[in-house]
Scaffold this motif. Structure first.
Motif, short mmCIF file in Angstrom:
data_model
loop_
_atom_site.label_atom_id
_atom_site.label_comp_id
_atom_site.label_asym_id
_atom_site.label_seq_id
_atom_site.Cartn_x
_atom_site.Cartn_y
_atom_site.Cartn_z
N THR A 13 -24.37 -3.76 17.63
CA THR A 13 -24.12 -3.38 19.03
C THR A 13 -23.55 -4.56 19.79
N ARG A 14 -22.60 -4.27 20.62
CA ARG A 14 -22.00 -5.36 21.43
C ARG A 14 -21.63 -4.83 22.82
N TYR A 15 -21.98 -5.62 23.80
CA TYR A 15 -21.63 -5.30 25.18
C TYR A 15 -20.61 -6.31 25.69
N PHE A 16 -19.72 -5.86 26.55
CA PHE A 16 -18.92 -6.79 27.36
C PHE A 16 -19.34 -6.53 28.80
N GLY A 17 -20.10 -7.45 29.37
CA GLY A 17 -20.68 -7.18 30.68
C GLY A 17 -21.68 -6.06 30.51
N ALA A 18 -21.60 -5.04 31.34
CA ALA A 18 -22.54 -3.93 31.24
C ALA A 18 -21.99 -2.81 30.36
N ARG A 19 -20.76 -2.97 29.86
CA ARG A 19 -20.12 -1.91 29.08
C ARG A 19 -20.40 -2.12 27.59
N CYS A 20 -20.94 -1.07 26.99
CA CYS A 20 -21.22 -1.14 25.56
C CYS A 20 -19.95 -0.78 24.79
N VAL A 21 -19.42 -1.70 24.02
CA VAL A 21 -18.16 -1.44 23.32
C VAL A 21 -18.38 -1.03 21.86
N VAL A 22 -19.49 -1.43 21.30
CA VAL A 22 -19.86 -0.95 19.96
C VAL A 22 -21.36 -0.63 20.02
N ARG A 23 -21.68 0.63 19.69
CA ARG A 23 -23.09 1.02 19.85
C ARG A 23 -23.69 1.43 18.51
N ASP A 24 -24.69 0.73 18.11
CA ASP A 24 -25.52 1.11 16.96
C ASP A 24 -24.69 1.50 15.73
N LEU A 25 -23.83 0.61 15.34
CA LEU A 25 -22.91 0.91 14.24
C LEU A 25 -23.59 0.66 12.89
N ASN A 26 -23.66 1.73 12.10
CA ASN A 26 -24.21 1.62 10.75
C ASN A 26 -23.10 1.99 9.77
N LEU A 27 -22.70 1.04 8.97
CA LEU A 27 -21.52 1.25 8.15
C LEU A 27 -21.69 0.54 6.81
N GLU A 28 -21.20 1.18 5.78
CA GLU A 28 -21.19 0.51 4.48
C GLU A 28 -19.82 0.72 3.85
N VAL A 29 -19.21 -0.33 3.43
CA VAL A 29 -17.89 -0.24 2.81
C VAL A 29 -18.02 -0.58 1.33
N PRO A 30 -17.76 0.40 0.46
CA PRO A 30 -17.92 0.12 -0.98
C PRO A 30 -16.85 -0.84 -1.48
N ARG A 31 -17.19 -1.51 -2.53
CA ARG A 31 -16.27 -2.47 -3.13
C ARG A 31 -15.08 -1.74 -3.75
N GLY A 32 -13.92 -2.34 -3.62
CA GLY A 32 -12.74 -1.86 -4.33
C GLY A 32 -12.01 -0.71 -3.68
N CYS A 33 -12.38 -0.37 -2.44
CA CYS A 33 -11.71 0.77 -1.80
C CYS A 33 -10.78 0.31 -0.69
N VAL A 34 -10.02 1.25 -0.20
CA VAL A 34 -9.23 0.99 1.01
C VAL A 34 -9.89 1.81 2.11
N PHE A 35 -10.38 1.10 3.10
CA PHE A 35 -11.21 1.73 4.11
C PHE A 35 -10.47 1.67 5.45
N ALA A 36 -10.19 2.84 5.99
CA ALA A 36 -9.48 2.87 7.27
C ALA A 36 -10.49 3.00 8.41
N PHE A 37 -10.26 2.22 9.42
CA PHE A 37 -11.19 2.18 10.57
C PHE A 37 -10.35 2.56 11.78
N VAL A 38 -10.53 3.77 12.24
CA VAL A 38 -9.64 4.23 13.31
C VAL A 38 -10.42 4.60 14.56
N GLY A 39 -9.69 4.71 15.63
CA GLY A 39 -10.29 5.04 16.92
C GLY A 39 -9.26 4.80 18.00
N ARG A 40 -9.54 5.30 19.18
CA ARG A 40 -8.57 5.13 20.26
C ARG A 40 -8.62 3.68 20.77
N ASN A 41 -7.66 3.38 21.63
CA ASN A 41 -7.66 2.02 22.20
C ASN A 41 -8.98 1.77 22.93
N GLY A 42 -9.53 0.60 22.73
CA GLY A 42 -10.77 0.23 23.44
C GLY A 42 -12.01 0.88 22.85
#
Lengths: 309, 669
Positions: A13-42
């Motif tokens: 989790t990460r905040y910039f000021g009072a705005r939470c920019v990443v909330r409770d991220l649980n992620l696992e990236v397996p070895r040897g794959c190509v992992f795309a991480f997408v989302g809108r701006n910001g």
């Protein structure tokens, strides 16, 4: 080869000021794959990547990369991670050759062949100054600098940002070439769904700082579906639909996009008494836009006054 | 590391070149103006001694000091600023080397650039001055120490610049708190008695700032997660800087705005008739009272008399403290030119200097070369005994010479001489006998000083003598009270006849005695008999200004009490009030932001010891995480804890929307 994920986050989790920019991220990236991480701006993609590399401190939670806490990445671990930054910033006064020599001095597994190969692929002259390179050329140089150390894990932060289609295609080709080598893992963020479709095995989607999708690419495409409903007259109001994303209403037609379409969803839609109900295949880009677009109903029925004007 | 150093050098060489050019021009202009300045002083036959030796010219030292501070600070700041963009920062730090090596490379290259930009021109001017024929004044390598110390203090500013560049702070201005420590080092530099004292200050402040910059560099500028040494250094740096800023603010703002006209002063003066009066000044108001405190009225008009209406008697002042003893002028600072020499007289084309080792040396103004020497032994042939060096006259101290007012009289420990610069001879005026020794002297030469003109005042261990220009004793008095308690003697010519002698105590000894050493005045008849003697009552303490009181009450309680003037000690008691207030607010802030008990207690003790400056530093260095409402207890809780500090509830996972797509990921190549 270890079964351990190369990237693992727990409650990140990460905040910039009072705005939470990443909330409770649980992620696992397996070895040897190509992992795309997408989302809108910001949505928090770059922030996540910076936290993974220990460049930004998470407010809560933790992340590990190649089995090492991201806040304490040792030089040895960093040598195994290649990182391509979003804006391809480099020291403008260096020439392409000097940039390569500079980087080579730090990385024990520096492969000059790869460096020359990639800059050749992008048509870069070794004596050209970095500040005189086009954005696409700079991206190529950055990629060469990232790949030549032969990293085990490649983290690319929107590598195609601002590139023209030709440069982007070169970049993607390089990535495809890389994925065919050994057990290298590529974790990249992007806005270009076409690129994602070409190279990614897995997809994670950040929707306004929250991870909503983490699955194989095909699963995402299979799970986001559009149903086209035709009515004799004006479509009736929509009831609550499980997994509903958006609906587009026209004269006698209703197009509903939702996830996890199944018998129950169909039952709800049939309840509206449509003349016909048809599942329409979606491209990844359409699925993605539907998924991250504005939720709710849209109408394309114009009023009389709007038509006359 | 070599690649990184080369990169830094390549990136910042322009700023070094600019610095080199500016300082070279600055020093060249100074040196170019030296010749005309020399001619001007020669024609006026008076001027400050420092103007003869560029290395010790106060104005130049101040200019170079400002340059080195700005240049050092800018260099450090730019080295970080150039890579402040998140991508460039990532490109710099994400490589298989530790941040220590990266910082070390920056510092090494920074020092090289600083040495090139500031060191080369300074080395150049020292070299030029050291070559005979360039400067018409004595030279020793020790004269370069002030410039060297100024150069070194620029490195303190360099670290302050690094710290300012790397620090992330909520208040933008608080990023620059490190600069306060640089300012402090600079202030100390100009008042330290010895070079090694200055060096110690530079090493301590530089190390603190370096450590603070190192700590901040490890975390990319954040306070959290810094190594403990970095945190401590940052807190100390910030506290001291805040104190310096508070002090400067109080002095320059509060003092000017609130305390105008509050400054008080009080001193005794003798009228030409021999009456003692006391002048009391408060701001622009002035009151003249007699020794009993009664207002002195003008005999004719009956109006209150003003100090400017009083006619002062002619006088000669001599001191036994001009010869390298503790507290003498030479001991004040290694920046002081009188540590080395004082310009004494101008004769024809020669500038005569009285050197600190008691010799008269001449430099030709045209050739700017050594032109001769005069010493009591008749030459400067080394191995000088006690009697073979001149004592330093009282006018030696301020480092200002005036051909028109200074009598050409000098004295060794046993003999007073009339110096004939034309013939380059010493004419003995008076020699002490019976183991006595001359300790101080003064000679008057002015048409305006009709009575005193041509007189020479000699202070020996046992007596005070007034001689005429031929060496005849006009008056002889016992030196009672004597030196070292009473090293300063004022000799007055009264009207219509007679003399008065005022003995003033040594300032340090007087302070040590608790003010028991009082000024003493003797009224002497023309025949040498004592008419009257009187101690002058202790003058009232100076009234402190509001700004001073205010500042004293803001000083950290840990600030040692003994270092404060006695008159401020009452006010220093108030220091505990803001300290307690700060500790209270700090405790509340700690509770609000869920500090650990250990941190709470640590900061509480810190606030009690360091008061307001410490509290402001605490606010400047701490990061304050935002707070949000806890769904468990509805209270605000900080977001950087895993659970609510009030109810212990964990942060709820993001609300499900029903559109989530999660599947287990297992890659099979």
């Amino acid at each position: 080869m270890s079964d351990q994920p190369v990237i693992r986050t727990r409650g990140l989790t990460r905040y910039f000021g009072a705005r939470c920019v990443v909330r409770d991220l649980n992620l696992e990236v397996p070895r040897g794959c190509v992992f795309a991480f997408v989302g809108r701006n910001g949505s928090g993609k770059s922030t996540t990547i910076r936290m993974l590399l220990g460049l930004l401190r998470p407010d809560r939670g933790q992340a590990s990369v190649l089995g090492c806490d991201s806040r304490q990445l040792t030089p040895e671990i960093r040598a195994r991670i290649g990182y391509l930054t979003e804006e391809h910033q480099l020291y403008g006064w260096m020439t392409v050759r000097e940039a390569g020599e500079f980087q080579a001095a730090f990385f024990p597994r520096w492969d000059e062949k790869i460096f020359r190969g990639v800059i050749g692929h992008f048509g870069l002259k070794p004596e050209a100054r970095v500040k005189h390179l086009s954005r696409g050329m700079r991206a190529g140089l950055c990629l060469a600098l990232t790949l030549a150390p032969d990293p085990e894990l490649l983290i690319l932060d929107d590598p195609a940002l601002g590139l023209d289609p030709v440069a982007r295609r070169s970049l993607v080709e390089s990535m495809i070439y890389l994925t065919r080598r050994s057990d290298r893992t590529i974790f990249f963020s992007s806005h270009h769904l076409g690129d994602v479709e070409r190279v990614a095995d897995y997809l994670a989607v950040l929707d306004y700082s929250v991870l909503r999708v983490c699955c194989p690419l095909e699963s995402f495409r299979d799970n986001v579906q559009e149903v086209q409903l035709r009515f004799a007259g004006a479509p009736p109001p929509l009831p609550a639909i499980p997994g509903f994303l958006q609906a587009i209403r026209s004269e006698n037609q209703l197009r509903v996009t939702c996830v996890h379409y199944n018998g129950e969803t169909e039952k709800v839609l049939r309840y509206l008494s449509p003349v016909s109900l048809e599942l329409v295949p979606l491209s990844l880009e359409d699925a993605f836009i539907s998924y991250l677009g504005e939720r709710g109903e849209k109408s394309f029925i114009l009023s009389d006054t709007e038509v006359s004007s | 590391m070599k690649k990184l150093i080369l990169k830094e050098l390549r990136e910042q060489y322009k700023i070094a070149l600019i610095g080199l050019a500016i300082l070279t021009v600055m020093l060249s202009l100074e040196f170019a103006g030296y010749g005309s300045h020399l001619r001007q002083v020669m024609s006026m036959a008076q001027g400050p001694s420092e103007s003869f030796q560029p290395l010790l010219k106060h104005a130049l030292l101040v200019q170079v000091s400002i340059f080195c501070a700005v240049f050092g600070m800018l260099l450090g700041w730019l080295q970080i600023r150039a890579e402040k963009h998140p991508d460039l920062w990532a490109f710099l730090v994400h490589r298989p080397i530790s941040r220590n090596i990266i910082l070390r490379s920056k510092v090494v290259s920074g020092f090289v650039l600083y040495a090139a930009g500031a060191g080369l021109p300074l080395f150049g001017i020292i070299l030029v001055v050291s070559i005979p024929g360039n400067v018409a004044a004595p030279f020793t390598w020790a004269m370069a120490l002030p410039l060297i110390s100024i150069f070194l203090v620029g490195m303190v500013y360099y670290f302050a610049g690094l710290l300012t560049g790397v620090r992330k702070a909520r208040w933008f201005a608080s990023r620059g708190v490190g600069l306060g420590l640089g300012v402090l080092a600079n202030i100390f530099l100009f008042v330290m008695p010895e070079f090694w004292h200055a060096l110690l200050i530079i090493v301590v402040t530089g190390s603190l700032l370096a450590l603070a910059a190192w700590g901040s560099f490890q975390t990319g500028g954040y306070y959290r997660d810094q190594p403990i040494a970095g945190k401590v250094a940052l807190i100390v740096t910030s506290s001291v800087s805040v104190l310096v800023i508070l002090g400067l603010t109080t002095t320059f703002v509060v003092n000017l705005a609130l305390s105008r006209g509050e400054y008080t002063t009080s001193y005794y003066q003798l009228t030409k008739e021999g009456n003692i009066i006391r002048i009391f000044r408060q701001g622009f108001d002035e009151e003249v009272v007699d020794i009993n405190g009664q207002t002195v009225l003008d005999e004719k008009s009956g109006q209150k008399i003003k100090q400017q209406d009083l006619q002062q008697p002619q006088q000669l002042w001599a001191t036994t403290k001009g010869n390298g003893q503790r507290g003498s002028y030479q001991q004040q600072s290694f920046f002081n030119i009188t540590r080395f020499f004082s310009a004494w007289r101008v004769k024809d084309q020669a500038l005569w200097y009285l050197t600190a080792d008691g010799r008269l040396v001449a430099y030709d103004v045209i050739t700017r070369r050594f032109a001769g020497i005069l010493a009591p032994s008749g030459g400067g042939d080394g191995g000088m005994a006690n009697d073979s060096r001149f004592l330093l006259p009282p006018e030696y101290g301020p480092g200002y010479f005036n051909n028109h007012q200074t009598r050409g009289v000098l004295a060794s420990a046993r003999t007073a001489y009339l110096v004939d610069l034309e013939k380059r001879q010493l004419k003995p005026l008076f020699t002490v006998t019976n183991g006595d020794a001359i300790q101080g002297f003064a000679g008057a030469r002015s048409a305006r000083l009709e009575a005193a003109n041509g007189s020479v005042l000699l202070l020996t261990r046992t007596s005070i003598r007034l001689l005429d220009v031929e060496g005849r004793t006009k008056l002889h008095l016992p030196y009672v009270p004597s030196s070292p308690e009473y090293p300063m003697v004022n000799f007055f010519w009264l009207e219509p006849a007679g003399f008065a002698v005022r003995f003033d105590p040594d300032h340090l000894l007087s302070e040590k005695s608790g003010g028991k050493l009082l000024s003493h005045v003797k009224w002497v008849n023309p025949d040498g008999s004592i008419r009257k003697a009187q101690d002058l009552p202790k003058l009232p303490e100076l009234i402190q200004k509001n700004a001073d009181r205010f500042f004293v009450s803001l000083l950290p309680p840990i600030f040692p009490l003994w270092s404060l003037n006695e008159s401020y000690r009452v006010w220093s008691g108030f220091r505990i009030v803001p300290a307690i207030l700060c500790a209270g607010i700090g405790w509340w802030l700690g509770r609000r932001n869920n500090f650990t008990l250990k941190a709470q207690i640590g900061w509480g003790v810190f606030h009690l010891l360091f008061g307001l400056p410490g509290f402001l530093a605490f606010l400047a260095v701490q990061e304050w995480p935002p707070r949000e409402s806890c769904p468990g207890c509805n209270k605000l809780r900080v977001i950087d804890r895993e659970s609510c500090e009030h109810c212990g509830a964990n942060f709820a996972p993001p609300e499900k929307t029903g559109t989530e797509i999660f599947e287990p990921l297992t890659y099979q190549s």
